[in-house]
Design a protein around this motif. Structure first.
Motif, PDB file in Angstrom:
ATOM      1  N   LEU A 137     -23.239   0.441 -28.037  1.00  0.00           N
ATOM      2  CA  LEU A 137     -21.922  -0.272 -27.818  1.00  0.00           C
ATOM      3  C   LEU A 137     -21.582  -0.120 -26.474  1.00  0.00           C
ATOM      4  N   LEU A 138     -20.968   1.294 -26.538  1.00  0.00           N
ATOM      5  CA  LEU A 138     -20.596   1.948 -25.004  1.00  0.00           C
ATOM      6  C   LEU A 138     -22.418   1.642 -23.743  1.00  0.00           C
ATOM      7  N   ASN A 139     -23.110   1.824 -23.975  1.00  0.00           N
ATOM      8  CA  ASN A 139     -24.365   2.175 -23.094  1.00  0.00           C
ATOM      9  C   ASN A 139     -24.449   0.309 -22.639  1.00  0.00           C
ATOM     10  N   ASP A 140     -24.361  -0.157 -23.727  1.00  0.00           N
ATOM     11  CA  ASP A 140     -24.599  -1.806 -23.487  1.00  0.00           C
ATOM     12  C   ASP A 140     -23.158  -2.287 -22.962  1.00  0.00           C
ATOM     13  N   PHE A 141     -22.125  -2.264 -22.922  1.00  0.00           N
ATOM     14  CA  PHE A 141     -20.629  -2.387 -22.471  1.00  0.00           C
ATOM     15  C   PHE A 141     -20.341  -2.665 -20.789  1.00  0.00           C
ATOM     16  N   ALA A 146     -20.575  -4.655 -15.588  1.00  0.00           N
ATOM     17  CA  ALA A 146     -20.206  -4.235 -14.838  1.00  0.00           C
ATOM     18  C   ALA A 146     -20.181  -5.081 -13.499  1.00  0.00           C
ATOM     19  N   ASP A 147     -19.515  -4.766 -12.344  1.00  0.00           N
ATOM     20  CA  ASP A 147     -19.695  -6.728 -11.148  1.00  0.00           C
ATOM     21  C   ASP A 147     -19.080  -7.010 -11.840  1.00  0.00           C
ATOM     22  N   ARG A 148     -18.611  -7.775 -12.947  1.00  0.00           N
ATOM     23  CA  ARG A 148     -18.459  -8.816 -13.531  1.00  0.00           C
ATOM     24  C   ARG A 148     -16.839  -8.915 -14.044  1.00  0.00           C
ATOM     25  N   ASP A 162      -6.165   0.811 -22.745  1.00  0.00           N
ATOM     26  CA  ASP A 162      -6.243   0.133 -21.575  1.00  0.00           C
ATOM     27  C   ASP A 162      -7.595  -1.615 -21.756  1.00  0.00           C
ATOM     28  N   ALA A 163      -6.431  -1.799 -21.337  1.00  0.00           N
ATOM     29  CA  ALA A 163      -6.864  -3.385 -20.876  1.00  0.00           C
ATOM     30  C   ALA A 163      -8.111  -4.376 -20.266  1.00  0.00           C
ATOM     31  N   SER A 164      -8.315  -3.411 -19.074  1.00  0.00           N
ATOM     32  CA  SER A 164      -9.107  -3.133 -19.292  1.00  0.00           C
ATOM     33  C   SER A 164     -10.787  -3.112 -19.845  1.00  0.00           C
ATOM     34  N   LEU A 165     -10.616  -2.604 -20.905  1.00  0.00           N
ATOM     35  CA  LEU A 165     -11.635  -2.334 -21.630  1.00  0.00           C
ATOM     36  C   LEU A 165     -11.957  -3.477 -22.713  1.00  0.00           C
ATOM     37  N   ILE A 166     -11.519  -5.083 -22.352  1.00  0.00           N
ATOM     38  CA  ILE A 166     -11.302  -6.040 -23.442  1.00  0.00           C
ATOM     39  C   ILE A 166     -12.279  -6.853 -22.134  1.00  0.00           C
ATOM     40  N   PHE A 167     -13.910  -7.017 -22.814  1.00  0.00           N
ATOM     41  CA  PHE A 167     -14.298  -8.280 -21.986  1.00  0.00           C
ATOM     42  C   PHE A 167     -14.420  -9.565 -22.602  1.00  0.00           C
TER      43      PHE A 167
END
Length: 387
Positions: A137-141, A146-148, A162-167
């Motif tokens: 999961l960490l690797n796929d995230f 990335a860059d999105r 950290d809200a930035s860890l929600i995609f």
């Protein structure tokens, strides 16, 4: 573009039954993506399959075989270092690890061995799917985000960490949920829906078109595959896709195939009440083997179903096309195309199986094809050895 073939290791595929009855090893989901998709995101090419059982060839066709074709073992989990090592192979070279296990090769002949000395992940046992899901999961995230830029997180949600860890992908709806990213990210796929009152603690993936019902509790290292619908409590569960566990009940350290339906109130133990090590059914050995694990829940093959309030003992393996109902605990291994309860099991006719499968697939706007039917006839024949 280069020709690339994802091939099955026969021994590994056998160890991964019943999940590999209906798909090559490379089509197993781990993290957010399938094993094959992880390679496809990193190495561009024309992909095909090399199966160890002929009945999969119609649904998973082969690729072009030439001197520059890159062959990759389907149970290996892609990473950047492995991609570099594999794409650097010359024709005739084989990439193995330090113990001599093959990772991949270039061309049809194998004349020279290249040793890969780095660590890597691979799926070789059924329980590896949930054990390695958190890392995947960490690797796929990282790979997918990335860059999105994520869609904005609604103010109705409560974010811990950290809200930035929600995609959140386009079309997804997340309202009134409690989302904790202190231990890992949360990925929400395209057109997925997370309803109000749900509690999610990352790392978690909710894949495209999946639905998380109101008040659902999802613990880390869980993947809810495409078009799944879930409710109740889930902890370290991998649902491959198109399956339902829509109501209250517990699943932990579990792997659920496609087109499964788990009835309301179904509970599956993942820990023996005497805390002794777990044994799990192994198809090639036709017996239960020690795992060394303390936690292991339900392993369920494609198109299997349970009635309401079904209870499963720790480390139960259910085959393909099984329908379980009634009171009491089913035995720890239920062969494919069986129907019944603790009172006894009968064979499921293929006519009845196809009728049920067709109705369920139609609910998702999909069709049971003639190719699917031919595959299931072959699986039925192969599964007879375990009844």
């Amino acid at each position: 573009m280069r020709n690339i073939i994802i091939y099955d290791n026969a021994d590994v595929r056998a160890n991964l039954l019943p999940m590999t009855y209906t798909r090559p090893t490379g089509d197993l989901r781990l993290g957010i993506l399938t094993l094959a998709e992880k390679w496809q995101k990193r190495i561009k090419g024309n992909y095909g399959w090399q199966n160890t059982v002929p009945y999969l060839d119609e649904r998973y066709p082969g690729g072009v075989n030439d001197e520059d074709t890159l062959y990759i073992a389907g149970h290996i989990v892609a990473d950047d270092d492995l991609c570099h090592a594999l794409t650097a192979l010359a024709s005739g070279e084989v990439l193995t690890d330090t113990e001599g296990r093959e990772i991949g090769h270039c061309g049809g002949s194998k004349s020279r061995t290249v040793i890969y000395e780095n660590c890597y992940l691979s799926i070789e046992h059924l329980y590896d799917i949930f054990l390695l899901n958190g890392k995947a999961l960490l690797n796929d995230f990282t790979l997918l985000t990335a860059d999105r830029k994520s869609q904005p997180t609604s103010a109705t949600n409560t974010i811990i960490g950290d809200a930035s860890l929600i995609f959140i992908e386009e079309g997804a709806t997340v309202e009134g949920a409690f989302i904790n990213t202190l231990k890992g990210p949360v990925y929400v796929g395209r057109d997925a829906e997370i309803m109000e009152g749900s509690m999610l603690r990352g790392p978690i993936a909710i894949c495209e078109h999946a639905v998380v019902n109101m008040g659902t509790k999802i613990y880390p290292d869980t993947t809810i595959g495409p078009m799944c619908k879930v409710g109740g409590e889930l902890n370290n569960v991998v649902m491959l896709g198109h399956s339902n566990k829509a109501h209250d009940g517990f699943l932990g350290n579990a792997v659920i195939g496609e087109w499964c339906n788990i009835g309301a109130g179904c509970v599956a133990s993942n820990l023996k009440n005497d805390y002794t090590p777990i044994r799990l059914w192994n198809y090639p050995s036709t017996r239960f083997l020690r795992t060394g694990l303390q936690f292991c829940g339900l392993i369920m093959g494609d198109h299997s179903k349970t009635g309401i309030n079904t209870m499963f003992n720790t480390a139960t393996v259910v085959g393909v096309g099984v329908n379980i109902h009634g009171t009491g605990f089913p035995r720890n291994f239920v062969p494919s195309f069986s129907e019944g309860s603790t009172a006894g099991y009968t064979d499921v006719s293929m006519t009845k199986f196809f009728e049920t499968a067709s109705r369920m697939m139609a609910r998702r706007g999909m069709e049971l094809t003639e190719a699917d039917k031919r595959m299931f006839y072959a699986i039925r024949e192969a599964a007879e050895a375990f009844k």
